[in-house]
Design an enzyme around this catalytic site. Structure first.
Site, PDB file in Angstrom:
ATOM      1  N   SER A 149       9.239 -39.911 -37.929  1.00  0.00           N
ATOM      2  CA  SER A 149       8.182 -39.069 -37.190  1.00  0.00           C
ATOM      3  C   SER A 149       8.437 -40.379 -35.856  1.00  0.00           C
ATOM      4  O   SER A 149       9.010 -40.932 -35.888  1.00  0.00           O
ATOM      5  CB  SER A 149       7.168 -38.850 -37.867  1.00  0.00           C
ATOM      6  OG  SER A 149       6.678 -40.181 -38.072  1.00  0.00           O
ATOM      7  N   LYS A 150       7.574 -39.403 -34.363  1.00  0.00           N
ATOM      8  CA  LYS A 150       6.803 -39.944 -33.608  1.00  0.00           C
ATOM      9  C   LYS A 150       6.174 -41.756 -33.855  1.00  0.00           C
ATOM     10  O   LYS A 150       6.654 -42.367 -32.994  1.00  0.00           O
ATOM     11  CB  LYS A 150       6.060 -39.769 -33.385  1.00  0.00           C
ATOM     12  CG  LYS A 150       6.515 -37.906 -32.161  1.00  0.00           C
ATOM     13  CD  LYS A 150       5.592 -37.495 -31.271  1.00  0.00           C
ATOM     14  CE  LYS A 150       6.187 -36.127 -30.716  1.00  0.00           C
ATOM     15  NZ  LYS A 150       4.652 -35.416 -31.464  1.00  0.00           N
TER      16      LYS A 150
END
Ligand code: GLU
Length: 480
Positions: A252-253
């Site tokens: 994820s980010k």
């Protein structure tokens, strides 16, 4: 004929996970001389945007993942945008209603909520069935709906039996019976639900292989039941494991850049990104790491896709990008680097052509040091900015021999007839020989004096690219 599809929802940028799914579909299609379909799943009207769709298409093209049928180019099984297929979904939903395999529900949301509350109270997992929902299907209720202009939702009668999926990657997956109740397939707004739309589309588009992330594995249960209800042939399913970050949680980010667009902006080449993404789950039969797209197409098979999650290693991707950058000709490198050079402001767009010779030489000089094209500005900065000699450079000149060597170097550079690489090499060598200076500190100090850095391109190239004026200027201020 093999037909596969990539079916992104246009709700944001294309992420590496999606790009890998698209790539595996593409590689499989090309390997099998099949067709690669791009379908836009934009039934989430609130989150889907045309900009996202355009950016998805742009990014896929940039990666070189060209589709054979899709929303922009059409094809025999279109339209390829779900929002343009609403009539098809309605027709298909009511086909099931007619067969008695689905039903209209006249229950009100608050009644559903109450049913749910009761089931939870009785410690049952909330599940709806035709028997419970049908009690609301009264003539009065139908009349009320008609008067208020409401449409009923359509529920699918989920058979309470076991389903078995023979997944090409996961193997045999058993879905126990009775875990899922009846579910909505068509909303009162005329919008289909994902699990339903995807089956209708995959079936009507004659998709033979569904290759997608294993986050959809649980959805497959509902999809299997729908195929069965239509008595339509099942495609083969291949669920690819997720990509994880180095800490083992889903990528994820938090783990850094994940949008392909970010990598493009940082100066990753599509070839290296594609190569790296292919290896996230797939491996070449000869374990080749650097592998061109054509070779990946030739060697691709679902059998070599691992059922274990892959870890995204940005260090390895960076290394691979450097490998690909080093394979470029200086001309190709320059072409790709120009936007990054212009961004630094060192050279105006209109001056690129007149400086082409210099730029090509500069590309050759820095090529080995580049991992991402956005490093180009930093690597070129000693040629365009005036680096201040470091204290270390100045201090080393307190050594008499070094200082004498720099004095001589200045004089000889000042007087060589032409500023050619060979001449520069001869001058440097002669100075080392004539002054008997220790070459290592001499070169190191020269680099510090000219670039204020410890490392960089080969010194003769630095000297040559800087030009005589700048070199004399920078040596002159050492005050030897
Ligand atoms: N639109 C779905 C997604 O973006 C695709 C699901 C599928 O491939 O079946 O996750």
């Amino acid at each position: 004929m093999v037909r596969v599809r990539f079916a992104p929802s246009p709700t944001g940028f294309l992420h590496v996970g999606g790009a890998r799914t698209a790539l595996f579909n593409y590689l499989f299609a090309k390997n099998q001389n099949g067709v690669f379909v791009l379908r836009i799943e934009d039934t989430d009207l609130e989150r889907s945007t045309l900009e996202s769709e355009q950016s998805l298409l742009r990014t896929m093209k940039w990666l070189g993942l060209h589709w054979d049928e899709g929303p922009d180019i059409g094809g025999p099984k279109g339209p390829y945008r779900q929002s343009e297929r609403l009539d098809i979904y309605r027709r298909m939903a009511y086909a099931l209603v007619e067969k008695g395999k689905a039903y209209e529900a006249y229950v009100l949301p608050e009644e559903l909520e109450a049913m749910r509350g009761k089931m939870l109270e009785n410690k049952e997992s909330p599940r709806y069935s035709h028997e419970t929902i049908a009690q609301y299907d009264t003539p009065e209720r139908r009349q009320e709906f008609a008067q208020k202009g409401w449409s009923p939702v359509v529920y699918f009668k989920m058979p309470q039996k076991e389903y078995v999926l023979n997944d090409r990657i996961k193997g045999r997956v058993v879905f126990k019976g009775g875990t899922t109740g009846d579910f909505v397939i068509f909303r009162s707004t005329g919008i289909p639900v994902y699990n339903f739309a995807v089956v209708v589309d995959d079936a009507l588009m004659e998709i033979t292989h569904v290759i997608r992330g294993d986050d959809h594995l649980t959805n497959t249960l509902r999809q299997l039941a729908l195929y069965e209800a239509y008595q339509m042939p099942l495609p083969e399913f291949a669920h690819v494991s997720m990509i994880l970050g180095p800490d083992g949680s889903r990528l994820s980010k938090r783990h850094g850049a994940t949008a392909v667009e970010n990598f493009r902006e940082m100066g990753y080449l599509p070839e290296s990104l594609i190569n790296y993404l292919a290896l996230l789950g797939w491996s070449h039969p000869q374990e080749n790491e650097i592998c061109a797209l054509n070779e990946m197409i030739r060697a691709f098979s679902l059998e070599r896709v691992s059922s274990n999650p892959a870890i995204f290693d940005s260090g390895k991707l960076l290394w691979m990008n450097g490998m690909y950058i080093r394979q470029l000709t200086p001309e190709a490198l320059l072409e790709k680097a120009v936007p990054f050079i212009i961004e630094t402001g060192y050279i105006a767009p209109e001056n690129v052509d007149v400086n082409k010779k210099w730029l090509l030489e500069a590309m050759k000089a820095i090529q080995n040091g580049i991992h991402q094209l956005d490093e180009v500005g930093e690597l070129l900065s000693p040629f365009f900015t005036d680096p201040i000699p470091t204290a270390e450079a100045l201090r080393s000149l307190e050594d008499d021999r070094l200082s004498a060597a720099f004095k001589l170097l200045y004089e000889r550079f000042d007087s060589i007839p032409s500023w050619e690489i060979n001449e520069i090499i001869s001058v440097i060598k002669a100075v080392v020989k004539d002054t008997k200076v220790n070459p290592k500190p001499f070169y190191h100090t020269l680099r510090l004096a000219l670039t204020a850095r410890d490392t960089g391109p080969e010194l003769v190239h630095v000297v040559h690219l800087l030009g005589r004026n700048k070199v004399l200027n920078r040596l002159g201020r050492l005050e030897v």
